[in-house]
Design an enzyme around this catalytic site. Structure first.
Site, PDB file in Angstrom:
ATOM      1  N   LYS A 114      -3.790  13.543  -6.628  1.00  0.00           N
ATOM      2  CA  LYS A 114      -3.935  13.622  -8.083  1.00  0.00           C
ATOM      3  C   LYS A 114      -4.385  15.008  -8.536  1.00  0.00           C
ATOM      4  O   LYS A 114      -3.904  15.528  -9.541  1.00  0.00           O
ATOM      5  CB  LYS A 114      -4.944  12.569  -8.578  1.00  0.00           C
ATOM      6  CG  LYS A 114      -4.407  11.148  -8.550  1.00  0.00           C
ATOM      7  CD  LYS A 114      -5.355  10.206  -9.271  1.00  0.00           C
ATOM      8  CE  LYS A 114      -4.845   8.768  -9.236  1.00  0.00           C
ATOM      9  NZ  LYS A 114      -5.807   7.827  -9.817  1.00  0.00           N
ATOM     10  N   LYS A 197       8.290   3.412  -7.029  1.00  0.00           N
ATOM     11  CA  LYS A 197       7.704   2.211  -7.613  1.00  0.00           C
ATOM     12  C   LYS A 197       7.674   2.325  -9.141  1.00  0.00           C
ATOM     13  O   LYS A 197       7.624   3.428  -9.692  1.00  0.00           O
ATOM     14  CB  LYS A 197       6.311   1.927  -7.045  1.00  0.00           C
ATOM     15  CG  LYS A 197       5.222   2.891  -7.457  1.00  0.00           C
ATOM     16  CD  LYS A 197       3.839   2.304  -7.134  1.00  0.00           C
ATOM     17  CE  LYS A 197       2.810   2.888  -8.092  1.00  0.00           C
ATOM     18  NZ  LYS A 197       1.552   2.181  -8.136  1.00  0.00           N
ATOM     19  N   LYS A 200       3.592   3.446 -14.767  1.00  0.00           N
ATOM     20  CA  LYS A 200       3.351   3.897 -16.134  1.00  0.00           C
ATOM     21  C   LYS A 200       3.540   5.408 -16.262  1.00  0.00           C
ATOM     22  O   LYS A 200       4.165   5.904 -17.193  1.00  0.00           O
ATOM     23  CB  LYS A 200       1.921   3.533 -16.529  1.00  0.00           C
ATOM     24  CG  LYS A 200       1.631   3.702 -18.000  1.00  0.00           C
ATOM     25  CD  LYS A 200       2.198   2.541 -18.785  1.00  0.00           C
ATOM     26  CE  LYS A 200       2.203   2.816 -20.264  1.00  0.00           C
ATOM     27  NZ  LYS A 200       2.926   1.740 -20.974  1.00  0.00           N
TER      28      LYS A 200
HETATM   29  P1  ADP Z   1       0.404   2.631 -12.535  1.00  0.00           P
HETATM   30  O1  ADP Z   1       0.836   2.979 -11.140  1.00  0.00           O
HETATM   31  O2  ADP Z   1       1.530   2.191 -13.388  1.00  0.00           O
HETATM   32  O3  ADP Z   1      -0.449   3.702 -13.165  1.00  0.00           O
HETATM   33  P2  ADP Z   1      -2.049   1.300 -11.916  1.00  0.00           P
HETATM   34  O4  ADP Z   1      -2.282   2.322 -10.877  1.00  0.00           O
HETATM   35  O5  ADP Z   1      -2.937   1.280 -13.125  1.00  0.00           O
HETATM   36  O6  ADP Z   1      -0.522   1.340 -12.385  1.00  0.00           O
HETATM   37  O7  ADP Z   1      -2.092  -0.107 -11.201  1.00  0.00           O
HETATM   38  C1  ADP Z   1      -2.819  -1.214 -11.591  1.00  0.00           C
HETATM   39  C2  ADP Z   1      -2.547  -2.305 -10.583  1.00  0.00           C
HETATM   40  O8  ADP Z   1      -1.169  -2.648 -10.577  1.00  0.00           O
HETATM   41  C3  ADP Z   1      -2.887  -1.911  -9.149  1.00  0.00           C
HETATM   42  O9  ADP Z   1      -3.470  -3.021  -8.482  1.00  0.00           O
HETATM   43  C4  ADP Z   1      -1.556  -1.577  -8.541  1.00  0.00           C
HETATM   44  O10 ADP Z   1      -1.523  -1.804  -7.146  1.00  0.00           O
HETATM   45  C5  ADP Z   1      -0.613  -2.509  -9.273  1.00  0.00           C
HETATM   46  N1  ADP Z   1       0.708  -1.902  -9.406  1.00  0.00           N
HETATM   47  C6  ADP Z   1       1.020  -0.819 -10.152  1.00  0.00           C
HETATM   48  N2  ADP Z   1       2.338  -0.533 -10.076  1.00  0.00           N
HETATM   49  C7  ADP Z   1       2.878  -1.477  -9.253  1.00  0.00           C
HETATM   50  C8  ADP Z   1       4.211  -1.743  -8.780  1.00  0.00           C
HETATM   51  N3  ADP Z   1       5.248  -0.987  -9.149  1.00  0.00           N
HETATM   52  N4  ADP Z   1       4.409  -2.785  -7.963  1.00  0.00           N
HETATM   53  C9  ADP Z   1       3.370  -3.575  -7.589  1.00  0.00           C
HETATM   54  N5  ADP Z   1       2.101  -3.388  -7.990  1.00  0.00           N
HETATM   55  C10 ADP Z   1       1.845  -2.356  -8.821  1.00  0.00           C
HETATM   56 NA    NA Z   2      -1.480   4.667 -10.687  1.00  0.00          NA
END
Ligand code: ADP
Ligand code: NA
Length: 330
Positions: A114, A197, A200
């Site tokens: 990050k 994956k 957001k």
């Molecule tokens: P992002 O990656 O969109 O920023 P976050 O990191 O806030 O999402 O993730 C919040 C939760 O959702 C975590 O527990 C993460 O493992 C799960 N998560 C996020 N994206 C995915 C995905 N594409 N598939 C499965 N789980 C996900």
């Molecule tokens: Na994330």
């Protein structure tokens, strides 16, 4: 109580959760609340490791809680709260900061990734110590297990190391939490780039399915999902990641196995899978949106739920912190 205690958190960084958040995390939280003493929180302290607009942050935290309730978390069955409502998180984090080696913290790969993206000058010290706050989150509640994605494994290992260090330096105080790695099958891919994956921050607008969007918008995204030049609906993560992802989502929403689905779509092409998936998603998401809106339209009820959650959380957190302070010599 005898039921294992689990703890998990989600960031309030986006107004709407996306389908990956739901299938990869939130839905499993809903299942876990039945047989566990579950603590779930919206981690706004973590969110400010990068700049946030105050009004947006406050609103997003409430929208996140409303979505968690809309998805099926039941405040009678679990403890649901906003992290900043429980000041013990920041207090224990300071203690754990002082127990962590600088080099040890610097080895956390998520920080390295990050901060490399952000550059040194715009990376906060808070982002550096983010895993230590996470450790405090977990240890405060004496969690037995922490449902997290694979990317959090290293932070969990540090949690166990630090819990053991405290227990050895002072007296046995903390439960050593076990990782409960959420099903790898729940990794949802970007609809436009099925090698990445759904995320957001990284997905394009068309690749990301937001739970609070009009289902018609999401239907278009399912229908224009990137697949491959083949025609047979079959599961092959390497050769057909797009189709496999759609099957994965269908299976998660319909409860049918991949084998059943492959048989169901035999002799039909990708379009049939996409259309059915769009309908299936709409069937699930409309009641979800209605429940979520119900909470957002009733701020007094949302406040009540949050006050009860914070009180239940603080009952546990303040006891742990009092013990910790006593052992340290405060
Ligand atoms: P992002 O990656 O969109 O920023 P976050 O990191 O806030 O999402 O993730 C919040 C939760 O959702 C975590 O527990 C993460 O493992 C799960 N998560 C996020 N994206 C995915 C995905 N594409 N598939 C499965 N789980 C996900
Ligand atoms: Na994330």
């Amino acid at each position: 109580q005898g039921r294992p205690r689990v703890l998990s958190g989600i960031q309030p960084t986006s107004g709407s959760f996306h389908l990956g958040n739901y299938l990869g995390a939130v839905r499993q939280w809903v299942d876990l609340q039945e047989s566990n003493d579950a603590f779930y929180m919206v981690v706004d302290l973590h969110a400010i490791t990068v700049p946030q607009d105050p009004a947006v942050l406050r609103e997003n935290a409430r929208v996140s809680v409303a979505q968690l309730l809309g998805a099926g978390l039941d405040p009678e069955r679990c403890t649901l709260f906003i992290q900043s409502h429980v000041p013990e998180h920041a207090q224990l984090a300071w203690v754990m900061n002082c127990l962590t080696g600088f080099g040890e913290a610097a080895r956390m790969t998520q920080f390295k990734d990050k901060s490399a993206k952000q550059g040194n000058e715009s990376t906060s010290v808070g982002l550096f110590t983010y895993p230590i706050l996470q450790i405090a989150d977990i240890l405060l509640y004496q969690a037995d297990a922490v449902p997290v994605g694979e990317d959090q494994r290293q932070h969990l290992e540090l949690t166990r190391d630090l819990a053991e260090r405290f227990n050895t330096r002072y007296r046995p105080t903390f439960t050593l939490p076990k990782p409960y790695i959420l099903k790898a099958t729940a990794k949802i891919l970007d609809l436009q780039d099925p090698t990445a994956k759904m995320s957001k921050s990284a997905s394009s607008a068309k690749g990301l399915v937001n739970l609070l969007d009009d289902p018609k918008v999401s239907a278009k995204k399912f229908k224009s999902a990137v697949t491959d030049t083949g025609t047979v609906v079959s599961y092959d993560e390497q050769e057909k990641p797009g189709v496999s992802n759609l099957l994965q989502i269908h299976s998660a929403l319909s409860g049918q196995s991949i084998e059943q689905l492959v048989a169901h779509f035999e002799g039909r092409m990708y379009g049939a899978l996409k259309t059915e998936l769009a309908e299936l998603f709409a069937e699930w998401v409309l009641p979800f949106q209605e429940r979520t809106r119900g909470y957002l339209d009733d701020p007094a009820e949302l406040d009540r739920v949050l006050a009860v959650g914070a009180e239940k959380a603080r009952a546990v957190a303040s006891e742990t912190l009092a013990t910790v302070y006593d052992r340290i010599g405060f």
